[in-house]
Design a protein around this motif. Sequence first.
Motif, PDB file in Angstrom:
ATOM      1  N   TYR A 101       0.849  -1.196   0.000  1.00  0.00           N
ATOM      2  CA  TYR A 101       0.000   0.000   0.000  1.00  0.00           C
ATOM      3  C   TYR A 101       0.884   1.245   0.000  1.00  0.00           C
ATOM      4  O   TYR A 101       1.661   1.477   0.923  1.00  0.00           O
ATOM      5  N   ASP A 102       0.754   2.012  -1.068  1.00  0.00           N
ATOM      6  CA  ASP A 102       1.534   3.245  -1.170  1.00  0.00           C
ATOM      7  C   ASP A 102       0.598   4.420  -0.949  1.00  0.00           C
ATOM      8  O   ASP A 102      -0.283   4.688  -1.767  1.00  0.00           O
ATOM      9  N   PRO A 103       0.759   5.145   0.170  1.00  0.00           N
ATOM     10  CA  PRO A 103      -0.162   6.247   0.484  1.00  0.00           C
ATOM     11  C   PRO A 103      -0.192   7.311  -0.618  1.00  0.00           C
ATOM     12  O   PRO A 103      -1.181   8.018  -0.766  1.00  0.00           O
ATOM     13  N   MET A 104       0.902   7.378  -1.413  1.00  0.00           N
ATOM     14  CA  MET A 104       0.964   8.372  -2.490  1.00  0.00           C
ATOM     15  C   MET A 104      -0.187   8.178  -3.483  1.00  0.00           C
ATOM     16  O   MET A 104      -0.651   9.121  -4.103  1.00  0.00           O
ATOM     17  N   VAL A 105      -0.636   6.893  -3.624  1.00  0.00           N
ATOM     18  CA  VAL A 105      -1.730   6.590  -4.560  1.00  0.00           C
ATOM     19  C   VAL A 105      -2.970   7.413  -4.190  1.00  0.00           C
ATOM     20  O   VAL A 105      -3.716   7.874  -5.045  1.00  0.00           O
ATOM     21  N   ASN A 106      -3.153   7.594  -2.876  1.00  0.00           N
ATOM     22  CA  ASN A 106      -4.301   8.387  -2.426  1.00  0.00           C
ATOM     23  C   ASN A 106      -3.900   9.825  -2.119  1.00  0.00           C
ATOM     24  O   ASN A 106      -4.569  10.523  -1.362  1.00  0.00           O
ATOM     25  N   GLY A 107      -2.762  10.213  -2.665  1.00  0.00           N
ATOM     26  CA  GLY A 107      -2.299  11.591  -2.464  1.00  0.00           C
ATOM     27  C   GLY A 107      -1.881  11.860  -1.031  1.00  0.00           C
ATOM     28  O   GLY A 107      -1.858  13.007  -0.585  1.00  0.00           O
ATOM     29  N   LYS A 108      -1.551  10.782  -0.302  1.00  0.00           N
ATOM     30  CA  LYS A 108      -1.146  10.999   1.094  1.00  0.00           C
ATOM     31  C   LYS A 108       0.351  10.802   1.239  1.00  0.00           C
ATOM     32  O   LYS A 108       0.970  10.130   0.431  1.00  0.00           O
ATOM     33  N   GLU A 109       0.876  11.359   2.324  1.00  0.00           N
ATOM     34  CA  GLU A 109       2.293  11.169   2.578  1.00  0.00           C
ATOM     35  C   GLU A 109       2.496   9.923   3.423  1.00  0.00           C
ATOM     36  O   GLU A 109       1.550   9.387   3.976  1.00  0.00           O
ATOM     37  N   GLY A 110       3.728   9.515   3.560  1.00  0.00           N
ATOM     38  CA  GLY A 110       4.013   8.394   4.460  1.00  0.00           C
ATOM     39  C   GLY A 110       4.694   7.277   3.718  1.00  0.00           C
ATOM     40  O   GLY A 110       4.767   7.270   2.490  1.00  0.00           O
ATOM     41  N   ARG A 111       5.185   6.340   4.513  1.00  0.00           N
ATOM     42  CA  ARG A 111       5.942   5.225   3.951  1.00  0.00           C
ATOM     43  C   ARG A 111       5.028   4.242   3.249  1.00  0.00           C
ATOM     44  O   ARG A 111       3.869   4.106   3.636  1.00  0.00           O
ATOM     45  N   MET A 112       5.567   3.524   2.303  1.00  0.00           N
ATOM     46  CA  MET A 112       4.802   2.457   1.701  1.00  0.00           C
ATOM     47  C   MET A 112       4.663   1.351   2.753  1.00  0.00           C
ATOM     48  O   MET A 112       5.582   1.132   3.537  1.00  0.00           O
ATOM     49  N   ARG A 113       3.478   0.747   2.798  1.00  0.00           N
ATOM     50  CA  ARG A 113       3.303  -0.298   3.800  1.00  0.00           C
ATOM     51  C   ARG A 113       3.053  -1.647   3.132  1.00  0.00           C
ATOM     52  O   ARG A 113       2.481  -1.711   2.049  1.00  0.00           O
ATOM     53  N   ILE A 114       3.487  -2.670   3.817  1.00  0.00           N
ATOM     54  CA  ILE A 114       3.249  -4.016   3.294  1.00  0.00           C
ATOM     55  C   ILE A 114       2.451  -4.753   4.359  1.00  0.00           C
ATOM     56  O   ILE A 114       2.872  -4.808   5.525  1.00  0.00           O
ATOM     57  N   VAL A 115       1.272  -5.276   3.958  1.00  0.00           N
ATOM     58  CA  VAL A 115       0.434  -5.950   4.953  1.00  0.00           C
ATOM     59  C   VAL A 115       0.088  -7.351   4.481  1.00  0.00           C
ATOM     60  O   VAL A 115       0.049  -7.636   3.275  1.00  0.00           O
ATOM     61  N   ARG A 116      -0.164  -8.210   5.489  1.00  0.00           N
ATOM     62  CA  ARG A 116      -0.569  -9.585   5.156  1.00  0.00           C
ATOM     63  C   ARG A 116      -1.989  -9.756   5.694  1.00  0.00           C
ATOM     64  O   ARG A 116      -2.179  -9.804   6.908  1.00  0.00           O
ATOM     65  N   PRO A 117      -3.000  -9.812   4.804  1.00  0.00           N
ATOM     66  CA  PRO A 117      -4.385  -9.894   5.276  1.00  0.00           C
ATOM     67  C   PRO A 117      -4.848 -11.341   5.481  1.00  0.00           C
ATOM     68  O   PRO A 117      -4.467 -12.232   4.726  1.00  0.00           O
ATOM     69  N   LEU A 118      -5.674 -11.500   6.499  1.00  0.00           N
ATOM     70  CA  LEU A 118      -6.274 -12.810   6.791  1.00  0.00           C
ATOM     71  C   LEU A 118      -7.785 -12.586   6.898  1.00  0.00           C
ATOM     72  O   LEU A 118      -8.231 -11.676   7.623  1.00  0.00           O
ATOM     73  N   ILE A 119      -8.604 -13.397   6.164  1.00  0.00           N
ATOM     74  CA  ILE A 119     -10.057 -13.207   6.245  1.00  0.00           C
ATOM     75  C   ILE A 119     -10.661 -14.401   6.983  1.00  0.00           C
ATOM     76  O   ILE A 119     -10.489 -15.555   6.575  1.00  0.00           O
ATOM     77  N   CYS A 120     -11.363 -14.086   8.109  1.00  0.00           N
ATOM     78  CA  CYS A 120     -11.966 -15.162   8.896  1.00  0.00           C
ATOM     79  C   CYS A 120     -13.499 -15.033   8.824  1.00  0.00           C
ATOM     80  O   CYS A 120     -14.035 -13.985   9.190  1.00  0.00           O
ATOM     81  N   PRO A 121     -14.190 -16.070   8.357  1.00  0.00           N
ATOM     82  CA  PRO A 121     -15.657 -16.004   8.324  1.00  0.00           C
ATOM     83  C   PRO A 121     -16.222 -16.171   9.730  1.00  0.00           C
ATOM     84  O   PRO A 121     -15.645 -16.878  10.562  1.00  0.00           O
ATOM     85  N   VAL A 122     -17.363 -15.500  10.010  1.00  0.00           N
ATOM     86  CA  VAL A 122     -17.980 -15.640  11.339  1.00  0.00           C
ATOM     87  C   VAL A 122     -19.274 -16.432  11.162  1.00  0.00           C
ATOM     88  O   VAL A 122     -20.137 -16.041  10.363  1.00  0.00           O
ATOM     89  N   LEU A 123     -19.400 -17.492  11.931  1.00  0.00           N
ATOM     90  CA  LEU A 123     -20.578 -18.364  11.824  1.00  0.00           C
ATOM     91  C   LEU A 123     -21.693 -17.797  12.697  1.00  0.00           C
ATOM     92  O   LEU A 123     -21.517 -17.583  13.898  1.00  0.00           O
ATOM     93  N   SER A 124     -22.860 -17.559  12.084  1.00  0.00           N
ATOM     94  CA  SER A 124     -23.984 -17.011  12.877  1.00  0.00           C
ATOM     95  C   SER A 124     -24.710 -18.140  13.597  1.00  0.00           C
ATOM     96  O   SER A 124     -24.456 -19.322  13.325  1.00  0.00           O
ATOM     97  N   GLU A 125     -25.649 -17.776  14.478  1.00  0.00           N
ATOM     98  CA  GLU A 125     -26.399 -18.795  15.234  1.00  0.00           C
ATOM     99  C   GLU A 125     -27.198 -19.676  14.307  1.00  0.00           C
ATOM    100  O   GLU A 125     -27.416 -20.849  14.566  1.00  0.00           O
ATOM    101  N   GLU A 126     -27.561 -19.052  13.164  1.00  0.00           N
ATOM    102  CA  GLU A 126     -28.376 -19.833  12.201  1.00  0.00           C
ATOM    103  C   GLU A 126     -27.505 -20.722  11.325  1.00  0.00           C
ATOM    104  O   GLU A 126     -27.993 -21.415  10.440  1.00  0.00           O
ATOM    105  N   GLY A 127     -26.185 -20.685  11.538  1.00  0.00           N
ATOM    106  CA  GLY A 127     -25.277 -21.544  10.755  1.00  0.00           C
ATOM    107  C   GLY A 127     -24.892 -20.957   9.419  1.00  0.00           C
ATOM    108  O   GLY A 127     -24.446 -21.673   8.540  1.00  0.00           O
ATOM    109  N   HIS A 128     -25.055 -19.615   9.271  1.00  0.00           N
ATOM    110  CA  HIS A 128     -24.611 -18.969   8.017  1.00  0.00           C
ATOM    111  C   HIS A 128     -23.342 -18.166   8.270  1.00  0.00           C
ATOM    112  O   HIS A 128     -23.077 -17.773   9.396  1.00  0.00           O
ATOM    113  N   PHE A 129     -22.642 -17.908   7.168  1.00  0.00           N
ATOM    114  CA  PHE A 129     -21.471 -17.032   7.291  1.00  0.00           C
ATOM    115  C   PHE A 129     -21.879 -15.640   6.851  1.00  0.00           C
ATOM    116  O   PHE A 129     -21.832 -15.312   5.674  1.00  0.00           O
ATOM    117  N   ASN A 130     -22.367 -14.877   7.822  1.00  0.00           N
ATOM    118  CA  ASN A 130     -22.897 -13.553   7.480  1.00  0.00           C
ATOM    119  C   ASN A 130     -21.879 -12.429   7.596  1.00  0.00           C
ATOM    120  O   ASN A 130     -22.096 -11.362   7.059  1.00  0.00           O
TER     121      ASN A 130
END
Length: 556
Positions: free
Chosen positions: A104-133
């Motif tokens: 993520y390079d803040p310059m892309v959004n016209g912002k200042e700051g260092r380029m950042r490197i992130v590692r995303p993890l997506i966790c589904p949440v199971l509802s009481e009804e058994g769906h991933f809402n």
Amino acid sequence: MRSKVEVQLLLQERSMALKEVSSRFNSLFDNSPLSIQILDRSGKTVLVNRAWKKLWDLNDEYVENFVLKEYNVFTDSLLAQKNLLGYFERALQGEVVQMPKVYYDPMVNGKEGRMRIVRPLICPVLSEEGHFNELVLIHEDITEQFVEVENKQFLAGLGAILMESLDYITTLEQIALACIPFFSDAAMVDIIEDGEIKRLVTKHQDKTVEKRLMELVTTFPPKLDSPQPTPRAIRTGKPELLAKVDREIICRHTYNEEHANLISSTGLKSHLVTPLIIRGEIIGTLNFWITSARRPFDEKDIHVAEAICRFAALAIDNARHYRDAQNAISQREDFISIASHELKTPITALMLQMEIAQTIIKTDEKPDRETLQKIFDSATRQVERLSSLIEDMLDLTRISRKSLVSENKKQVLFREMIEDVLERFSSQFKSRGIEVDFYPLDDVYVDCDPLRLEQVITNVISNAILYGQNRPLEVSMQVKDGMAICQIKDNGIGIAKQNLDKIFDRFERIHSATDGKGLGLGLYICRQIMEELSGRIYAESAIGIGSAFFIELPRS
Ligand code: ADP
């Protein structure tokens, strides 16, 4: 069947337990160092934590008005462009998904700051009804680790460059090139030579700008006391960071408008200078420039620049050691050839005189005593010459052990010692027709090793005879600031200004090396003796006019 009271109690307990769970969640959610974003099935953001706002550098207002109201991951064009939406679809099927690293390079959004490197993890949440809402998107900021690894690899590469060449300019050029574009757009190396700043290397990824940078240093050379960041870093020994360079900053660090214009024409946006230091001595600087739209330098870059500097300093240090070793070897070779020549001359003369003497003794029934006496006198002089050469060579080894001067010093009358030496040279003065004027001072005592001090005076007087062209000599004494000084002044060939200090160096002979006059060690030994006696020896001279040697040591 539970009573009404029991049911009420149960509900109360449940509500308390829920409150506890919720406050535990809130605490975790808000204080987590990991950025967390909760999304609903449709891709809208339900909640974000503090670390999330910090990571993306977004304020509460923006989060309220845009992120929570308008933003939707499934319509995020950047995510779509990078083919990342599929990961969210998979998570909605119930899979915990580790996404690839995101830059993520803040310059892309016209912002200042260092380029950042992130590692995303997506966790589904199971509802009481058994769906991933809902989806919980966790971002781990791995910029630091990543940059550290990259820097380590980069610096390891610099280490390898050091091994490639013995020529330090080549090495410095390679180091500068390696910095581009990883660290900067331009890299320059300056060193201090004879009190001046000298540019050794200029590199820029664009050859036109590189030319302009070279022009800059020749048209407006930095001086040790001038306002540019390089001399400042040299003066303070500290890095100079001009993170964001604008016209006003350029003007503040330049000589005049033309100078400022030339710098502006290079497109300089950010400037970092770090001093090159070898064993505590500042020997120059490394200059890094950013001239493109990349992120400007910040405090963290100083560490990398300093590490690069250490490599550059090592290259220069290695090269200096190598050069010194080479010089020492060639000096030694010169010395050996001079020494063999010098030793051979008296030996040849000696052998010749012995032969003549032998022939006279063998063939003449009544050998002429006077002729023989002359031959033996001359032979004695050759032997004395040989022993003095050998003595010089022995002194050379004593110098390395700092043991020229005996520990037991004696108090001597300075005048008497000078008189004694002059007396010993009297026959030489006479035979060469040299007039000697002596201006003594009484009551001047010095603490010294008499033999060594005598050696110094003898050496200087014998040089005055050798190079004095038989013109008058003046020997005088004076006392100044607690020091007793003996001045020996000749009117001979003199010594050029640039050689005045050299004559006290090892194996240094300014006048012909084949004139059979010594090993170029005499004055070197004299200087070492005087240093060991807490005194000094120095000279003043002018070509064709003559030389004055000063032998100075503390008065008792
Ligand atoms: P060496 O041991 O060969 O005599 P020194 O160390 O005494 O050498 O002197 C070094 C050189 O300094 C000499 O070779 C000579 O060139 C120069 N020098 C010394 N004294 C004088 C002088 N009085 N006048 C001119 N040159 C001198």
